[in-house]
Design an enzyme around this catalytic site. Sequence first.
Site, PDB file in Angstrom:
ATOM      1  N   HIS A 111       0.714  -1.299   0.012  1.00 45.60           N
ATOM      2  CA  HIS A 111       0.056  -0.015   0.034  1.00 45.60           C
ATOM      3  C   HIS A 111       0.741   1.455   0.064  1.00 45.60           C
ATOM      4  O   HIS A 111       0.537   2.186   0.860  1.00 45.60           O
ATOM      5  CB  HIS A 111      -1.065   0.060   1.122  1.00 45.60           C
ATOM      6  CG  HIS A 111      -1.976  -0.850   1.207  1.00 45.60           C
ATOM      7  ND1 HIS A 111      -2.594  -1.522   0.001  1.00 45.60           N
ATOM      8  CD2 HIS A 111      -2.810  -1.733   2.274  1.00 45.60           C
ATOM      9  CE1 HIS A 111      -3.414  -2.532   0.203  1.00 45.60           C
ATOM     10  NE2 HIS A 111      -3.567  -2.601   1.701  1.00 45.60           N
ATOM     11  N   HIS A 182     -10.178   1.736   0.525  1.00 44.33           N
ATOM     12  CA  HIS A 182      -9.910   0.296   1.394  1.00 44.33           C
ATOM     13  C   HIS A 182     -10.910   0.530   2.521  1.00 44.33           C
ATOM     14  O   HIS A 182     -10.937   0.251   3.812  1.00 44.33           O
ATOM     15  CB  HIS A 182      -8.662   0.410   2.202  1.00 44.33           C
ATOM     16  CG  HIS A 182      -8.142  -0.856   2.481  1.00 44.33           C
ATOM     17  ND1 HIS A 182      -8.937  -1.671   3.369  1.00 44.33           N
ATOM     18  CD2 HIS A 182      -6.946  -1.608   2.255  1.00 44.33           C
ATOM     19  CE1 HIS A 182      -8.141  -2.505   3.795  1.00 44.33           C
ATOM     20  NE2 HIS A 182      -7.127  -2.821   2.767  1.00 44.33           N
ATOM     21  N   GLU A 321     -11.662  -3.989  -3.263  1.00 45.20           N
ATOM     22  CA  GLU A 321     -10.643  -2.886  -3.591  1.00 45.20           C
ATOM     23  C   GLU A 321     -10.423  -3.013  -5.083  1.00 45.20           C
ATOM     24  O   GLU A 321      -9.808  -3.836  -5.434  1.00 45.20           O
ATOM     25  CB  GLU A 321      -9.590  -3.129  -2.783  1.00 45.20           C
ATOM     26  CG  GLU A 321      -9.726  -3.384  -1.400  1.00 45.20           C
ATOM     27  CD  GLU A 321      -8.326  -3.763  -0.570  1.00 45.20           C
ATOM     28  OE1 GLU A 321      -7.264  -3.342  -1.276  1.00 45.20           O
ATOM     29  OE2 GLU A 321      -8.413  -4.756   0.034  1.00 45.20           O
TER      30      GLU A 321
HETATM   31  C1  GAL Z   1      -5.366  -5.410   2.012  1.00 44.06           C
HETATM   32  C2  GAL Z   1      -4.606  -6.459   1.844  1.00 44.06           C
HETATM   33  C3  GAL Z   1      -4.563  -7.294   2.982  1.00 44.06           C
HETATM   34  C4  GAL Z   1      -4.117  -6.501   4.287  1.00 44.06           C
HETATM   35  C5  GAL Z   1      -4.839  -5.213   4.280  1.00 44.06           C
HETATM   36  C6  GAL Z   1      -4.493  -4.250   5.099  1.00 44.06           C
HETATM   37  O1  GAL Z   1      -5.603  -4.726   0.828  1.00 44.06           O
HETATM   38  O2  GAL Z   1      -5.208  -7.371   0.822  1.00 44.06           O
HETATM   39  O3  GAL Z   1      -3.628  -8.424   3.063  1.00 44.06           O
HETATM   40  O4  GAL Z   1      -2.751  -6.021   4.171  1.00 44.06           O
HETATM   41  O5  GAL Z   1      -4.962  -4.660   3.159  1.00 44.06           O
HETATM   42  O6  GAL Z   1      -4.607  -4.639   6.805  1.00 44.06           O
END
Ligand code: GAL
Length: 357
Positions: A111, A182, A321
């Site tokens: 991210h 998210h 997402e």
């Molecule tokens: C998502 C990801 C997960 C986790 C989450 C944040 O987008 O696929 O593995 O990292 O974000 O906690």
Amino acid sequence: MTHYTLPKARNFEHQISGKNTHLITLENSRGMAVALSDYGARIVSLLVPDKHGNPTDVVLGFDSIKGYLAADEQYHGVTVGRFANRIANGRFTIDGETFYIEPNNGPNALHGGANGFHSRIWDRRIVYKEKADFYYVAADGEEGFPGKLSVMVKYRLTDNNELIISYRAQTDKPTVINLTNHAYFNLNGEGNGDIHNHILQIQAANYLPVDEHQIPTGVPAPVENTPFDFRTPKLIGQDIMQPDDQLIKGNGGYDHNYILDTEALAKKRPVATVRSPVTGINLEVLTTEPGLQFYTGNFLTGKDKGKRGNPYEKHGAFCLETQHFPDSPNQLDFPTTLLLPGHVFESQTIYRFSVVK
Ligand code: GAL
């Protein structure tokens, strides 16, 4: 009956890195209301009428900025960037030059790095009753990414109970970009247990299996005859506990990118639909992006207590997402995430709510 309200604006008035933070609210004429924060250009609350017409908050989050700052989970409702999802070993190459993003998720960069867009204070540009625009300029080299990147995220709430999120970005050097939101949804109402009783459909015949570090192996797999098949509506809980190798790699649940069917995308039809049999709230997702990360909150631990004080446990929410595929900068068979100077990155996702009785 649970009474849901928007958090108080004054609980979001704070200073982070010398910048003031605020709560921004949008409303429409159909009883929907959205609260946003400039901290991460994030969705704080989404009040949607349920089958009795009672406003129900369908996203996880906190009732103050301090709640967000203290949270175990950093990504509640945020705008994720500069590169959503994982980049293997935090490394990628553009025109022969290698760039390095400090790993913040095992060996991967997740991210956009530890201080990605989710942790930044965005500038508010236009704020009206039904729309708010957020603006952020990421410096050249920020978190290791090349190019000064100007990013705009626009939220619009329509009278059709749609939240439209539009992204636009430009760079001054070749860079990579992958933006998403998210939001952690629970259509039973935030903090009301797990989402196993939700009925989900995803318009995808293939998904991307991952390795032990949750990086796509690069070889798409058919969903047919696997727990990943949501082509016809199915309970999220139906197969989630199966001893399936991919579900185990996702830390006990779904955490995978679906390759959206091109027909649904081309015809601008919903790529995913989710419904709660308890509230009757129905969510349709439409997007211009080729992929959809379906994540069932497998890393939520119950440590975070949300807006009404309820713990956010594993499987207490789902995320849909919209994005390009994970690790695209290193996977040359995937649609490119390269953005060049002189080009404009544009993308749009719609979360459309209705009630199915
Ligand atoms: C998502 C990801 C997960 C986790 C989450 C944040 O987008 O696929 O593995 O990292 O974000 O906690």
